[in-house]
Design a protein around this motif. Structure first.
Motif, PDB file in Angstrom:
ATOM      1  N   CYS A   1       0.833  -1.214   0.000  1.00  0.00           N
ATOM      2  CA  CYS A   1       0.000   0.000   0.000  1.00  0.00           C
ATOM      3  C   CYS A   1       0.865   1.261   0.000  1.00  0.00           C
ATOM      4  CB  CYS A   1      -0.890   0.057   1.242  1.00  0.00           C
ATOM      5  SG  CYS A   1      -2.174  -1.189   1.315  1.00  0.00           S
TER       6      CYS A   1
ATOM      7  N   ALA B   1     -10.308   9.345  -0.904  1.00  0.00           N
ATOM      8  CA  ALA B   1      -9.225  10.083  -1.580  1.00  0.00           C
ATOM      9  C   ALA B   1      -9.188  11.527  -1.076  1.00  0.00           C
ATOM     10  CB  ALA B   1      -9.437  10.048  -3.093  1.00  0.00           C
TER      11      ALA B   1
ATOM     12  N   GLU C   1      -6.114  13.230   0.998  1.00  0.00           N
ATOM     13  CA  GLU C   1      -5.476  14.441   0.476  1.00  0.00           C
ATOM     14  C   GLU C   1      -5.337  15.476   1.603  1.00  0.00           C
ATOM     15  OE1 GLU C   1      -7.337  16.040  -3.046  1.00  0.00           O
ATOM     16  OE2 GLU C   1      -6.112  17.861  -2.886  1.00  0.00           O
TER      17      GLU C   1
ATOM     18  N   GLU D   1      -6.138   1.243  -4.430  1.00  0.00           N
ATOM     19  CA  GLU D   1      -5.541   2.163  -5.421  1.00  0.00           C
ATOM     20  C   GLU D   1      -5.483   3.594  -4.893  1.00  0.00           C
ATOM     21  OE1 GLU D   1      -3.854   1.424  -8.019  1.00  0.00           O
ATOM     22  OE2 GLU D   1      -4.318  -0.715  -7.845  1.00  0.00           O
ATOM     23  N   VAL D   2      -6.572   4.001  -4.252  1.00  0.00           N
ATOM     24  CA  VAL D   2      -6.657   5.369  -3.716  1.00  0.00           C
ATOM     25  C   VAL D   2      -5.608   5.589  -2.614  1.00  0.00           C
ATOM     26  CG1 VAL D   2      -8.160   6.626  -2.105  1.00  0.00           C
ATOM     27  CG2 VAL D   2      -9.026   5.965  -4.353  1.00  0.00           C
TER      28      VAL D   2
ATOM     29  N   LYS E   1      -2.800   3.823  -2.134  1.00  0.00           N
ATOM     30  CA  LYS E   1      -1.460   3.725  -2.712  1.00  0.00           C
ATOM     31  C   LYS E   1      -1.083   5.048  -3.401  1.00  0.00           C
ATOM     32  CE  LYS E   1       1.278   0.541  -5.408  1.00  0.00           C
ATOM     33  NZ  LYS E   1       1.345   0.353  -6.836  1.00  0.00           N
ATOM     34  N   SER E   2      -2.014   5.561  -4.155  1.00  0.00           N
ATOM     35  CA  SER E   2      -1.712   6.780  -4.895  1.00  0.00           C
ATOM     36  C   SER E   2      -1.517   7.971  -3.943  1.00  0.00           C
ATOM     37  CB  SER E   2      -2.813   6.982  -5.942  1.00  0.00           C
ATOM     38  OG  SER E   2      -3.205   8.296  -6.024  1.00  0.00           O
ATOM     39  N   ALA E   3      -2.335   8.045  -2.883  1.00  0.00           N
ATOM     40  CA  ALA E   3      -2.194   9.152  -1.912  1.00  0.00           C
ATOM     41  C   ALA E   3      -0.836   9.060  -1.199  1.00  0.00           C
ATOM     42  CB  ALA E   3      -3.324   9.117  -0.910  1.00  0.00           C
TER      43      ALA E   3
ATOM     44  N   GLU F   1       1.904   7.611  -2.291  1.00  0.00           N
ATOM     45  CA  GLU F   1       2.979   7.933  -3.258  1.00  0.00           C
ATOM     46  C   GLU F   1       3.143   9.442  -3.365  1.00  0.00           C
ATOM     47  OE1 GLU F   1       2.084   5.979  -6.976  1.00  0.00           O
ATOM     48  OE2 GLU F   1       2.804   4.058  -6.164  1.00  0.00           O
ATOM     49  N   LYS F   2       2.012  10.154  -3.432  1.00  0.00           N
ATOM     50  CA  LYS F   2       2.070  11.614  -3.571  1.00  0.00           C
ATOM     51  C   LYS F   2       2.730  12.250  -2.359  1.00  0.00           C
ATOM     52  CE  LYS F   2      -1.974  12.367  -6.326  1.00  0.00           C
ATOM     53  NZ  LYS F   2      -3.393  12.435  -6.081  1.00  0.00           N
TER      54      LYS F   2
END
Ligand SMILES: [Zn+2]
Length: 316
Positions: A27, A278, A282, A306-307, A309-311, A313-314
């Motif tokens: 994650c 998400a 954020e 996915e949400v 993991k992407s958060a 990463e950012k």
């Protein structure tokens, strides 16, 4: 800190224990907080760059209740009766049914933080956890009735404050908050003494009625405070943003670093949509740290995975 707090993924076998650390890593988390982490989980975490942190609670088991009742918190008789009535009369899932997300009086017994033997017991729990884990996370540190202990020792302390002219309600507010702040400090020092690089964190729970924002005073590396709660009705996104901003505003860098806590259960009736999560992530990301509870939620819903993991990463 990018922490996953988990109670729900299976961890009976060593393979399952390693898999929890692997999923946290997949994650994008760098910290995994669980009750009773095992050597297999900690070793796998270290290979992956995930710190594994043990939950430490002030719950008193049956043995302590029986042998050392003087070390436990005492609620008022009216509160003991409320707890007894709920346990005798409440239907199954009463909390859920009544949308009352924490009980008026918790049924589990807690140690009194003012009792020296209770503090020793808590220090023992911290040291024992650190023989395995990379850190400790204090959870459940509060009062059974959400505001005070009425044992003889605590009553005596407040009587002395009242003799000096303080009103009882003020004595309760002050003493209870100091008690929570002091025990956190004692256990922070104990953890650092046992393992100098131990990570010391918490989750501010149960709610402390006299001052819900007292977390900023706790001596910790990271103080994890709720910006979005597990249960319905979901807080408006404006409230989530407000809670995070308010906790950041109150942050005292000399005491701890604020880490937003997002609670979401995987139950179909409680899980929030991926796009909503998400937004919450954020908001947390804006403050540089996040704690996400539970891992079972991204494990069960690929779109939430996915949400998350992407958060993360950012956040970098
Ligand atoms: Zn007490």
């Amino acid at each position: 800190m990018k922490a996953a707090w988990d109670w729900h993924l299976p961890r009976k076998t060593e393979g399952e224990q390693r898999a929890v650390a692997e999923f946290a890593h997949a994650c994008g988390f760098d910290t995994l907080i669980v009750p009773g982490p095992t050597g297999a989980m900690v070793r796998r975490g270290r290979e992956l760059g995930v710190r594994v942190v043990a939950v430490v609670s002030p719950n008193a088991g049956a043995d302590l209740v029986e042998r050392h009742p003087e070390r436990l918190q005492v609620a008022l008789p009216v509160e003991e009766n409320i707890a007894a009535a709920v346990s005798e009369w409440a239907p199954p899932y009463y909390q859920h049914l009544s949308h009352r997300w924490f009980s008026i009086v918790q049924s589990n017994r807690l140690l009194c933080y003012e009792h020296p033997e209770s503090q020793e017991e808590l220090k023992r729990r911290v040291r024992e956890a650190l023989t395995v884990a990379d850190g400790v996370a204090f959870d459940g540190f509060g009062f059974q009735n959400h505001y005070a202990c009425f044992c003889d020792r605590c009553r005596g302390g407040r009587e002395r404050m009242m003799e000096e002219g303080m009103e009882e309600a003020e004595a309760i507010r002050r003493m209870s908050e100091e008690s929570l702040v002091d025990v956190s400090h004692v256990l922070y020092l104990c953890a650092k003494d046992a393992k100098s690089d131990a990570m010391v964190t918490n989750h501010v729970w149960p709610p402390f009625n006299p001052n819900p924002y007292y977390g900023c005073r706790l001596r910790l590396d990271y103080c994890t405070q709720t910006i979005s709660w597990f249960y319905r009705p979901a807080w408006s996104i404006e409230r989530v943003a407000f809670e995070a901003a308010e906790m950041k505003r109150l942050e005292d860098p000399g005491a701890n670093v604020f880490a937003p806590f997002i609670g979401v259960y995987a139950d179909p009736d409680l899980v929030r949509p991926a796009d909503r999560l998400a937004q919450e992530l954020e908001i947390a990301g804006h403050y540089g740290h996040v704690t996400f509870c539970n891992l079972a939620t991204p494990h069960r819903y690929p779109e939430i995975f996915e949400v998350v993991k992407s958060a993360l990463e950012k956040m970098g």
